[in-house]
Design a protein around this motif. Structure first.
Motif, PDB file in Angstrom:
ATOM      1  N   VAL A  12       0.872  -1.171   0.000  1.00 47.63           N
ATOM      2  CA  VAL A  12       0.000   0.000   0.000  1.00 47.63           C
ATOM      3  C   VAL A  12       0.908   1.219   0.000  1.00 47.63           C
ATOM      4  CG1 VAL A  12      -0.154  -0.084   2.510  1.00 47.63           C
ATOM      5  CG2 VAL A  12      -1.892   1.146   1.256  1.00 47.63           C
ATOM      6  N   ASP A  13       0.463   2.319  -0.613  1.00 43.79           N
ATOM      7  CA  ASP A  13       1.272   3.535  -0.568  1.00 43.79           C
ATOM      8  C   ASP A  13       0.462   4.692   0.008  1.00 43.79           C
ATOM      9  OD1 ASP A  13      -0.334   4.445  -2.563  1.00 43.79           O
ATOM     10  OD2 ASP A  13       1.182   4.402  -4.141  1.00 43.79           O
ATOM     11  N   GLN A  14       1.043   5.866  -0.005  1.00 42.18           N
ATOM     12  CA  GLN A  14       0.425   7.011   0.667  1.00 42.18           C
ATOM     13  C   GLN A  14      -0.915   7.423   0.053  1.00 42.18           C
ATOM     14  OE1 GLN A  14       2.544  10.627  -0.070  1.00 42.18           O
ATOM     15  NE2 GLN A  14       3.660   9.730  -1.790  1.00 42.18           N
ATOM     16  N   PHE A  15      -1.161   7.078  -1.220  1.00 38.08           N
ATOM     17  CA  PHE A  15      -2.449   7.407  -1.827  1.00 38.08           C
ATOM     18  C   PHE A  15      -3.476   6.313  -1.583  1.00 38.08           C
ATOM     19  CE2 PHE A  15       0.928   9.075  -4.657  1.00 38.08           C
ATOM     20  CZ  PHE A  15       0.738  10.410  -4.420  1.00 38.08           C
ATOM     21  N   LEU A  16      -3.080   5.320  -0.804  1.00 40.92           N
ATOM     22  CA  LEU A  16      -3.881   4.122  -0.553  1.00 40.92           C
ATOM     23  C   LEU A  16      -4.107   3.332  -1.837  1.00 40.92           C
ATOM     24  CD1 LEU A  16      -6.432   5.281   2.156  1.00 40.92           C
ATOM     25  CD2 LEU A  16      -4.078   4.570   2.416  1.00 40.92           C
ATOM     26  N   ASN A  17      -3.177   3.461  -2.777  1.00 40.37           N
ATOM     27  CA  ASN A  17      -3.137   2.518  -3.886  1.00 40.37           C
ATOM     28  C   ASN A  17      -2.808   1.165  -3.276  1.00 40.37           C
ATOM     29  OD1 ASN A  17      -3.375   4.611  -5.778  1.00 40.37           O
ATOM     30  ND2 ASN A  17      -1.162   4.857  -5.891  1.00 40.37           N
ATOM     31  N   LEU A  18      -3.443   0.121  -3.773  1.00 43.21           N
ATOM     32  CA  LEU A  18      -3.247  -1.196  -3.179  1.00 43.21           C
ATOM     33  C   LEU A  18      -2.641  -2.142  -4.196  1.00 43.21           C
ATOM     34  CD1 LEU A  18      -6.787  -1.574  -1.593  1.00 43.21           C
ATOM     35  CD2 LEU A  18      -4.740  -0.698  -0.485  1.00 43.21           C
ATOM     36  N   LYS A  19      -1.906  -3.098  -3.697  1.00 45.02           N
ATOM     37  CA  LYS A  19      -1.443  -4.165  -4.555  1.00 45.02           C
ATOM     38  C   LYS A  19      -1.893  -5.482  -3.960  1.00 45.02           C
ATOM     39  CE  LYS A  19       2.396  -4.960  -7.236  1.00 45.02           C
ATOM     40  NZ  LYS A  19       3.820  -4.785  -7.526  1.00 45.02           N
ATOM     41  N   LEU A  20      -2.625  -6.246  -4.749  1.00 44.34           N
ATOM     42  CA  LEU A  20      -3.129  -7.532  -4.285  1.00 44.34           C
ATOM     43  C   LEU A  20      -2.481  -8.657  -5.078  1.00 44.34           C
ATOM     44  CD1 LEU A  20      -6.997  -6.981  -3.985  1.00 44.34           C
ATOM     45  CD2 LEU A  20      -5.238  -6.463  -2.330  1.00 44.34           C
ATOM     46  N   ASP A  21      -2.322  -9.781  -4.421  1.00 45.36           N
ATOM     47  CA  ASP A  21      -1.776 -10.953  -5.086  1.00 45.36           C
ATOM     48  C   ASP A  21      -2.812 -12.071  -5.038  1.00 45.36           C
ATOM     49  OD1 ASP A  21       0.010 -12.358  -6.495  1.00 45.36           O
ATOM     50  OD2 ASP A  21       1.471 -12.630  -4.886  1.00 45.36           O
ATOM     51  N   ASN A  22      -2.713 -12.985  -5.985  1.00 43.89           N
ATOM     52  CA  ASN A  22      -3.624 -14.135  -6.078  1.00 43.89           C
ATOM     53  C   ASN A  22      -5.082 -13.709  -6.075  1.00 43.89           C
ATOM     54  OD1 ASN A  22      -2.019 -16.408  -6.340  1.00 43.89           O
ATOM     55  ND2 ASN A  22      -1.424 -16.255  -4.187  1.00 43.89           N
ATOM     56  N   ILE A  23      -5.414 -12.761  -6.929  1.00 43.18           N
ATOM     57  CA  ILE A  23      -6.776 -12.226  -6.879  1.00 43.18           C
ATOM     58  C   ILE A  23      -7.790 -13.195  -7.480  1.00 43.18           C
ATOM     59  CG2 ILE A  23      -6.191  -9.797  -6.847  1.00 43.18           C
ATOM     60  CD1 ILE A  23      -7.183  -9.986  -9.930  1.00 43.18           C
ATOM     61  N   GLU A  24      -8.976 -12.988  -7.009  1.00 37.76           N
ATOM     62  CA  GLU A  24     -10.102 -13.799  -7.444  1.00 37.76           C
ATOM     63  C   GLU A  24     -11.258 -12.816  -7.598  1.00 37.76           C
ATOM     64  OE1 GLU A  24     -12.544 -16.950  -5.067  1.00 37.76           O
ATOM     65  OE2 GLU A  24     -10.405 -17.447  -5.015  1.00 37.76           O
ATOM     66  N   CYS A  25     -11.866 -12.814  -8.765  1.00 38.64           N
ATOM     67  CA  CYS A  25     -12.987 -11.912  -9.007  1.00 38.64           C
ATOM     68  C   CYS A  25     -14.248 -12.613  -8.526  1.00 38.64           C
ATOM     69  CB  CYS A  25     -13.074 -11.585 -10.491  1.00 38.64           C
ATOM     70  SG  CYS A  25     -14.127 -10.218 -10.862  1.00 38.64           S
ATOM     71  N   SER A  26     -15.059 -11.911  -7.713  1.00 39.32           N
ATOM     72  CA  SER A  26     -16.214 -12.599  -7.138  1.00 39.32           C
ATOM     73  C   SER A  26     -17.265 -12.924  -8.196  1.00 39.32           C
ATOM     74  CB  SER A  26     -16.817 -11.752  -6.022  1.00 39.32           C
ATOM     75  OG  SER A  26     -17.240 -10.530  -6.562  1.00 39.32           O
ATOM     76  N   ASP A  27     -17.232 -12.216  -9.330  1.00 44.03           N
ATOM     77  CA  ASP A  27     -18.182 -12.515 -10.393  1.00 44.03           C
ATOM     78  C   ASP A  27     -17.418 -12.659 -11.707  1.00 44.03           C
ATOM     79  OD1 ASP A  27     -20.456 -12.975 -11.784  1.00 44.03           O
ATOM     80  OD2 ASP A  27     -21.485 -11.143 -11.196  1.00 44.03           O
ATOM     81  N   ALA A  28     -16.587 -13.693 -11.763  1.00 44.34           N
ATOM     82  CA  ALA A  28     -15.651 -13.847 -12.887  1.00 44.34           C
ATOM     83  C   ALA A  28     -16.350 -14.097 -14.209  1.00 44.34           C
ATOM     84  CB  ALA A  28     -14.674 -14.967 -12.591  1.00 44.34           C
ATOM     85  N   SER A  29     -17.538 -14.710 -14.162  1.00 45.64           N
ATOM     86  CA  SER A  29     -18.215 -14.992 -15.423  1.00 45.64           C
ATOM     87  C   SER A  29     -18.755 -13.703 -16.050  1.00 45.64           C
ATOM     88  CB  SER A  29     -19.348 -15.977 -15.188  1.00 45.64           C
ATOM     89  OG  SER A  29     -20.209 -15.494 -14.195  1.00 45.64           O
ATOM     90  N   LYS A  30     -19.123 -12.765 -15.176  1.00 43.87           N
ATOM     91  CA  LYS A  30     -19.644 -11.500 -15.675  1.00 43.87           C
ATOM     92  C   LYS A  30     -18.503 -10.580 -16.107  1.00 43.87           C
ATOM     93  CE  LYS A  30     -22.946  -7.961 -14.266  1.00 43.87           C
ATOM     94  NZ  LYS A  30     -23.404  -7.254 -13.069  1.00 43.87           N
ATOM     95  N   TYR A  31     -17.425 -10.600 -15.359  1.00 48.78           N
ATOM     96  CA  TYR A  31     -16.276  -9.756 -15.662  1.00 48.78           C
ATOM     97  C   TYR A  31     -15.042 -10.617 -15.921  1.00 48.78           C
ATOM     98  CZ  TYR A  31     -19.239  -6.196 -13.458  1.00 48.78           C
ATOM     99  OH  TYR A  31     -20.265  -5.364 -13.112  1.00 48.78           O
ATOM    100  N   PRO A  32     -14.888 -11.133 -17.130  1.00 50.25           N
ATOM    101  CA  PRO A  32     -13.723 -11.966 -17.404  1.00 50.25           C
ATOM    102  C   PRO A  32     -12.466 -11.145 -17.705  1.00 50.25           C
ATOM    103  CG  PRO A  32     -15.115 -11.867 -19.319  1.00 50.25           C
ATOM    104  CD  PRO A  32     -15.739 -10.966 -18.306  1.00 50.25           C
ATOM    105  N   HIS A  33     -12.604  -9.807 -17.631  1.00 50.14           N
ATOM    106  CA  HIS A  33     -11.498  -8.922 -17.999  1.00 50.14           C
ATOM    107  C   HIS A  33     -10.225  -9.224 -17.224  1.00 50.14           C
ATOM    108  CE1 HIS A  33     -15.371  -6.974 -18.629  1.00 50.14           C
ATOM    109  NE2 HIS A  33     -14.830  -6.333 -19.628  1.00 50.14           N
TER     110      HIS A  33
END
Lengths: 95, 109
Positions: free
Chosen positions: A32-53
């Motif tokens: 995380v940085d001072q702008f609260l930009n976040l970096k996530l690892d091993n992400i999982e989209c809760s609605d992957a079929s709707k948003y396959p992007h």
């Protein structure tokens, strides 16, 4: 800077981030940085079929300004302590 | 300078913008307000070539994901159909010109 420090204590924990475009991403908070930009690892989209992007994406950088909510597990945060710290910071910035 | 994007330099990434656009490109550079310089940009859904050099303003960026090796454009599998368009989250007033027209009219009275 309080919430920057707060998020730093949550590094390596599993969080769910809801973005303003309604996408929900679950993953391990990596940095995380001072702008609260976040970096996530091993992400999982809760609605992957709707948003396959974001399929075939595991490591993601999220701009802080586009985050609506960060869902945390109840045992990850001491709300009393956080409230106390927030008040103390508000007091010190007033003077 | 935000070091968070450093790991993505010279790698293929997916960029989602506030307009709901989804671009696949190589990250050439960035600055602390997340302005991005991309190269070989193609549309994530259709796979069509957009530009050989592409600059995105930080305020338009939602997220950047590191593309795993060997991932093709979505279009090749699903032809872009059935993919829900991402929501537009631009911070704009719709039909703003109408608002200003009324302001202008009330001033003239």
């Amino acid at each position: 800077m309080l919430f920057f420090s707060f998020f730093k204590t949550l590094v390596d924990q599993e969080v769910t981030v809801e973005l303003k475009n309604d996408i929900e991403l679950k993953g391990t908070l990596k940095s995380v940085d001072q702008f609260l930009n976040l970096k996530l690892d091993n992400i999982e989209c809760s609605d992957a079929s709707k948003y396959p992007h974001l399929s075939s994406v595991r490591n993601i950088f999220i701009r802080g300004s586009t985050v609506r909510y960060v869902y945390l597990n109840k045992n990850m945060v001491d709300t009393n302590l956080l409230q106390d710290a927030a008040r103390r910071e508000a007091m010190s910035s007033k003077n | 300078m935000s070091p968070l994007l450093k790991d993505f330099l010279n790698k293929r990434i997916v960029v989602v913008t506030t307009e709901g656009q989804c671009v696949c490109a190589t990250l050439e550079g960035f600055d602390k307000s997340t302005n991005l310089l991309l190269s070989e940009a193609q549309d994530r859904i259709s796979g069509s070539h957009l530009a050989s050099s592409y600059m995105v303003r930080g305020s338009q960026i939602v997220c950047c994901g590191l593309l795993e090796d060997g991932a093709a454009a979505l279009g090749s599998e699903e032809t872009g159909a059935g993919v829900t368009a991402l929501k537009d989250t631009r911070n704009i007033v719709e039909d703003e010109h109408l608002v200003w027209k009324r302001v202008w009219a009330s001033r003239k009275q």
